[in-house]
Design an enzyme around this catalytic site. Structure first.
Site, mmCIF file in Angstrom:
data_model
loop_
_atom_site.group_PDB
_atom_site.id
_atom_site.type_symbol
_atom_site.label_atom_id
_atom_site.label_comp_id
_atom_site.label_asym_id
_atom_site.label_seq_id
_atom_site.Cartn_x
_atom_site.Cartn_y
_atom_site.Cartn_z
ATOM 1 N N LYS A 1 -29.221 -47.072 10.248
ATOM 2 C CA LYS A 1 -30.228 -46.026 10.421
ATOM 3 C C LYS A 1 -29.581 -44.694 10.776
ATOM 4 C CE LYS A 1 -32.130 -44.869 14.122
ATOM 5 N NZ LYS A 1 -32.771 -44.641 15.433
ATOM 6 N N LYS B 1 -26.256 -35.531 18.123
ATOM 7 C CA LYS B 1 -26.338 -36.962 18.403
ATOM 8 C C LYS B 1 -25.964 -37.780 17.161
ATOM 9 C CE LYS B 1 -27.594 -41.020 19.975
ATOM 10 N NZ LYS B 1 -26.762 -41.777 20.887
ATOM 11 N N THR C 1 -33.235 -41.378 19.009
ATOM 12 C CA THR C 1 -32.352 -40.910 17.945
ATOM 13 C C THR C 1 -33.173 -40.849 16.667
ATOM 14 O OG1 THR C 1 -30.459 -41.916 19.028
ATOM 15 C CG2 THR C 1 -30.205 -41.349 16.716
#
Lengths: 292, 292, 292, 292
Positions: free
Chosen positions: C239, C170, C94
């Site tokens: 994040k 995502k 990711t």
């Protein structure tokens, strides 16, 4: 003193003129050479490349953003490669805390000195030597360049040995101004929709509790919805709020009001506000209220 | 003039004293009678019930909130039932726009007159006759009671024939102050966690762009995290932000910064802040940053 | 196929096992070699350095963040330097949209191919070959590596020739999950303070309109305030929200709910939440309500 | 049972039909009489005034908002004045916690019983007897009216002896739905501006982690920006978010996501969204991103 100055935008040009007026030797560099040559009649020497502005005791960088400073400092023939031992890099651009921290470390590694010295004040203040300078770095370095600050500003605040402290103060100051803009935008959207005269409203505010210049300056722009020409453009506003948030992110300090401001600037820029003054986010409050 | 005054809290007591000093006849009513009697030596008459304070040309209400004003005006022997034709109800409490609108209509129906006249200033300003009065209502009514405003304040702003305009201005003013508190809270949480001295930071702010009294007053409280005793208590802060939001809701004006403030006040009050000054929401920014 | 896999965390290890089960030749690299050796008995070859995992038709990177991917790809003997012409880099970490865009360009320049293929699913799903794969890149490249996706997931969505589209999906997916967490946190803070049983409340939600797995999984953790051990740790949550905001910033799409989430994560991490599950931001709503 | 029903909007009409189908005696009242008469052929008796619908064992109110319920209950010949001792008022409208609490107290004072029984489900679900009923109140009262709930819904959740608990659950449920709308709106603004097909994106979401009906229903409306005709109108969305915030305010539970939603609804309604579906706030995210 023998000084270099890299970056002759609206701010840099005013600063350069005042350094010359104070009697220092000044070599200036600007990507667009014409702006440098305009200062020749006032006594400046023109550098052909950044390195040529780095031969003296200190060099000031006054550039638009992190990328420009990085290029100028780290590029071939850049400040880092060109500055003599013990010479001082005065960084006056509004840059990120992270970059300022990195500059401090890299100059130290080279035996050079680094002072972060962002300024408060619009171009008129720069021209009039009325800036406020916030300086941070090793005390001896700050002391050495104090005559430069005296030449360009009305007052210098020495805040910390930790250079990046000056950058945080500058960024938080711009955050506070943007907060004033947002709060006035919302308040005027409310009173405006209630049919109250915005100028009278502003007069009430500024003659009672909100007498500070920021309220007068921005309140007037907002009451008139006069967001052109830009004194300080919206993309710069976004940049500074983003940098304040980045500083908060690094230190783990949530700043919900700064988050709100960031979303306002993105909305403004996504809807054609590129060339407007940063106070134009106040117009979004009116628009959301259906009154624009 | 023959005047009544209902509500002798910190604000009302100062106002009463100055009305007496200016030579008007004053009848005062307060739920806790002792506060009324304290003014007898200065020339006040004490009313046994609200109705007895409504016999003159005007009656001022200076009460804590909507509920208190509703009781006093609409209750048995209340202001509405007791005021003579053409006499004036001066509403100086910080109340909702909705209630002010309703009062205007109901007094009109009774042939009475209504002036909304909220004030800016803390208790010290009330005592010193230094309040700012924001007055709205029918011009003749405002003119009639101008001597009262002259007696209690340093300046009166007459803003609209629409009485509730004065209430919106008062509420939006308090919203602006709370916005300053929030922005300073966030900025100080940031610079504080970066190791910068908060008092020096405040000095920089207030000697440059943020010279207004609100920055000095609240900045100092926030730098010291000194939120007791309360000059203006947190529940009143919540009340006023809530009323600003309600005004926005009625007019369909979104106020995202006010929404943020409301959530701050709820957090403060849910965590034991009942007796703190309304600037204590600034402490939440520090707490969220893990620095308190 | 001859495949390499770099990064054997909880996700990567499950993926590796399933690739082997499907009969492909697999060479694995992990900074901590032990994790690589654990897969030898299942048929994996162990690479001594990243370059040795890049000798086949494709190499998968499954790493913690941008920095790890940058090191692995751009470092000496990294993926970019080691991959054969036409071989494919499958990026399943990711990562930021910006890095994915840069990888696409740099691999193209080298005559290599690049497929962004982030996955949805927790470690259990990776172990059970039940991941959902979102793949984007040149159609021929995606087609070539489809057997790999078939081996590790229950379904693959091919979304765009533009690789970074998969990364945006995502990131936005994780943003949606975090939004569910925040909304449940607030709702449970409300009903909890009202004295309603949180488990019964959750039962009502999930048996009516909110039957999706995310509501069941996170609702149960929130009702129990059971935020340890972390299935997906809070710093990773921060994040990903930060990367979603960065994608929005680049495209000029304000995401106010993501801004709220970011502030929640910063608050959590500033107050000792480093090792908690990312659903722990729900506990902040309860804390703000004074009920924790 | 002998039952009355006051309020024959889209929801009430479906409920009435199902009560009749289940074999109960039903007297219906509606301000616009035609809607009541439409039910005569199905066996309903038509009441000329609310009081005539209050002669049986229970009366259901299914009205638009607090004001309508207050009128119907507290007005002359209202429910409170007309209901027999021990008879039950079933309040199924989505009303404030404060009003529900007040109704519980006032009915108790009269020797009447009160059950709060808001429902989840759109008009189609009401017509199909597929509602979910959330019931709260004295256990004997809830038990008595259970046959009514069985007639109109697919499942009844009995949650508390404290009637207003059911209202909080209903309001928080609508808050959760609006949160889904907002999060989908932001996510689709992002992926849409990135050039990703919104329908494929939705397909990915709903076939993986977000399979719940709310994601399918609203995701599809948002992908199509199809906000007319309104299944549930925007002003009702604002009303319910406002009531959730009011419940939070009373209990001192800050709900920042609800605050964001409230501002969205105000923006929508201030800009001509009066007749749109409440999912139209998702269009604001796209508009802020400059893509609409």
């Amino acid at each position: 003193m023998q000084i270099g100055l890299i970056g002759l935008g609206q701010m840099g040009s005013g600063i350069a003129a005042n350094i010359l007026k104070a009697g220092h030797e000044l070599t200036v560099y600007n990507r667009t050479r014409a702006k440098a040559e305009a200062l020749v009649s006032e006594g400046a020497k023109v550098a052909n490349r950044p390195a040529d502005a780095c031969r003296g005791e200190a060099v000031i960088t006054m550039l638009a953003n992190d990328a420009a400073v990085e290029d100028t400092v780290y590029g071939d023939g850049g400040v880092l490669a060109s500055l003599s031992k013990s010479a001082i890099h005065i960084s006056s651009s509004t840059i990120s805390v992270a970059l300022s921290t990195r500059l401090a470390a890299d100059h130290a590694r080279k035996g050079q000195r680094y002072v972060a010295a962002p300024v408060f004040g619009r171009p008129e203040a720069a021209a009039a030597a009325k800036l406020f300078v916030v300086a941070a770095g090793a005390p001896d370095a700050v002391k050495t360049v104090m005559p430069v600050f005296d030449a360009i500003g009305q007052r210098t605040f020495t805040v910390s040995e930790n250079a990046s402290a000056a950058n945080i103060i500058k960024l938080s100051g711009n955050f506070l101004i943007a907060s004033v803009i947002e709060s006035l935008g919302e308040a005027m959207a409310l009173v405006g929709k209630a049919g109250i005269d915005k100028h009278q409203y502003l007069e009430i505010l500024t003659s009672t509790l909100f007498g500070a210049p920021v309220y007068k300056t921005y309140g007037s722009l907002i009451a008139d919805a006069k967001f052109e020409p830009a004194g300080f453009a919206a993309p710069l506003g976004l940049k500074d709020v983003r940098l304040a948030l980045a500083a908060g992110d690094d230190l783990r300090v949530p700043l919900p009001l700064a988050s709100l401001l960031r979303d306002r600037y993105l909305t403004l820029l996504a809807n054609g506000g590129e060339n407007l003054d940063w106070s134009a986010i106040a117009g979004l409050a009116a628009k959301d209220a259906g009154t624009k």
